[in-house]
Motif scaffolding. Sequence first.
Motif, mmCIF file in Angstrom:
data_model
loop_
_atom_site.group_PDB
_atom_site.id
_atom_site.type_symbol
_atom_site.label_atom_id
_atom_site.label_comp_id
_atom_site.label_asym_id
_atom_site.label_seq_id
_atom_site.Cartn_x
_atom_site.Cartn_y
_atom_site.Cartn_z
ATOM 1 N N TRP A 96 -3.915 -10.915 -7.354
ATOM 2 C CA TRP A 96 -5.225 -10.335 -7.630
ATOM 3 C C TRP A 96 -6.126 -11.392 -8.271
ATOM 4 O O TRP A 96 -5.654 -12.315 -8.938
ATOM 5 N N ASP A 108 -4.978 0.782 -5.381
ATOM 6 C CA ASP A 108 -4.063 1.219 -4.325
ATOM 7 C C ASP A 108 -4.259 2.695 -3.976
ATOM 8 O O ASP A 108 -3.612 3.201 -3.056
ATOM 9 N N HIS A 151 -1.260 -15.869 3.821
ATOM 10 C CA HIS A 151 0.143 -15.748 3.442
ATOM 11 C C HIS A 151 1.034 -16.021 4.638
ATOM 12 O O HIS A 151 0.609 -15.916 5.791
ATOM 13 N N THR A 202 -8.171 -7.602 -4.607
ATOM 14 C CA THR A 202 -6.787 -7.820 -4.177
ATOM 15 C C THR A 202 -6.804 -8.980 -3.177
ATOM 16 O O THR A 202 -7.251 -8.822 -2.044
ATOM 17 N N PRO A 218 5.392 -5.004 -5.607
ATOM 18 C CA PRO A 218 4.207 -4.169 -5.394
ATOM 19 C C PRO A 218 4.548 -2.901 -4.603
ATOM 20 O O PRO A 218 5.580 -2.880 -3.921
ATOM 21 N N PRO A 219 3.708 -1.847 -4.651
ATOM 22 C CA PRO A 219 2.493 -1.746 -5.463
ATOM 23 C C PRO A 219 2.830 -1.483 -6.929
ATOM 24 O O PRO A 219 3.868 -0.890 -7.231
ATOM 25 N N LEU A 274 2.239 -7.352 2.392
ATOM 26 C CA LEU A 274 3.265 -8.054 1.616
ATOM 27 C C LEU A 274 4.241 -7.041 1.018
ATOM 28 O O LEU A 274 3.873 -5.905 0.722
ATOM 29 N N GLY A 278 -2.273 -8.357 -0.853
ATOM 30 C CA GLY A 278 -1.712 -7.106 -1.364
ATOM 31 C C GLY A 278 -0.642 -6.528 -0.468
ATOM 32 O O GLY A 278 -0.524 -6.882 0.708
ATOM 33 N N SER A 279 0.118 -5.624 -1.040
ATOM 34 C CA SER A 279 1.177 -4.992 -0.251
ATOM 35 C C SER A 279 0.574 -3.971 0.700
ATOM 36 O O SER A 279 0.864 -3.985 1.895
ATOM 37 N N HIS A 335 -2.385 -5.972 2.874
ATOM 38 C CA HIS A 335 -2.066 -7.130 3.709
ATOM 39 C C HIS A 335 -0.600 -7.208 4.130
ATOM 40 O O HIS A 335 -0.158 -8.224 4.654
ATOM 41 N N GLU A 389 2.251 -9.882 -4.928
ATOM 42 C CA GLU A 389 0.863 -9.481 -4.748
ATOM 43 C C GLU A 389 0.024 -10.399 -5.632
ATOM 44 O O GLU A 389 0.472 -10.819 -6.704
#
Lengths: 191, 191
Positions: free
Chosen positions: B68, B177, A124, B53, B151-152, B62, B56-57, B60, B66
Amino acid sequence: MAGPSLTIFFLSLLFFCAISEASKCSVKGLPEVRNISALPQSNYGRGGLAHTTVAGSLLHGLKEVEVWLQTFSPGSGTPIHRHSCEEVFVVLKGSGTLYLAPASHEKSPGKPQEFSIFANSTFHIPVNDAHQVRNTNEHEDLQVLVVISRPPVKVFTYENWFVPHAAAKLKFPYYWDEECLEDEPPPRDEL
Amino acid sequence: MAGPSLTIFFLSLLFFCAISEASKCSVKGLPEVRNISALPQSNYGRGGLAHTTVAGSLLHGLKEVEVWLQTFSPGSGTPIHRHSCEEVFVVLKGSGTLYLAPASHEKSPGKPQEFSIFANSTFHIPVNDAHQVRNTNEHEDLQVLVVISRPPVKVFTYENWFVPHAAAKLKFPYYWDEECLEDEPPPRDEL
């Protein structure tokens, strides 16, 4: 009877052309489930690119995310650019190189880091980091799914990595949004 | 020399366990480009599901989108649910059925519309529309890439399509999560 039939035929044609024109940038009338292979695809005058908006803000009514399918032929790639939205890539086919320069580097992107990207990989791009994705594999196409936030995308492009951030060129609306978003005031640069 | 060596060995083990524990929900130390096949995958106790994931927030870093990767074995699927974020699906393999009930239907989702979904198709779920995706093909897995905004994810689930919106059950944080987001106050229902 040939006259009226022909008139009706041409009126119908006009009607359907008008509908198709109106629906090009409208969410109305689109099927809920869409075959991605049947969606419009174009290179927008950029050699080596094939772009499809899989799920778009202007085309499909999304407000928070957008998904593209992009194929780059060997040697082609994105410009060096940045945008004030998040971006996630999923590499579906092929391989290539990600060039990434954190935006915080001085006043210009500076020499980027290089990362190998490959089928079934993901990466990302943080908000406003200058980057470029290139198909550096001369033997096969590079195909990626791209997810962005805050659509429609507002892109600032750089001629090289040492152009100052302030001299990056705004391209808005971007090629695939041009038909549906004209006369919009340009966004403010966040850098 | 056995004593000090063993002590050093156990201290090192403790150190690496601590790092691994700390990095499970941390963006630090993750490679920029990740092999999706090597990312953690689990069914979170839900038969027929394999969830990864991809971006992901909590995992990772973000904040706005997000992604998946989910695989549903024949007969399995998501619960009937809604969430106050946008969601885009890209079907990579297999086929199945999307059940979609606009949230505006009275006080409960009501009988959903049914749509066939298939490999290389895409669809999106408008904010707060109750929906369910099921693998209704008994011969092969259904694999989808899922993109969500905000997200989440905060999910409200329904036991059936006629449960009132107000009686839908909040599941937050969601299974994937949970390890990284405990003791968070539950979000407010927007319906």
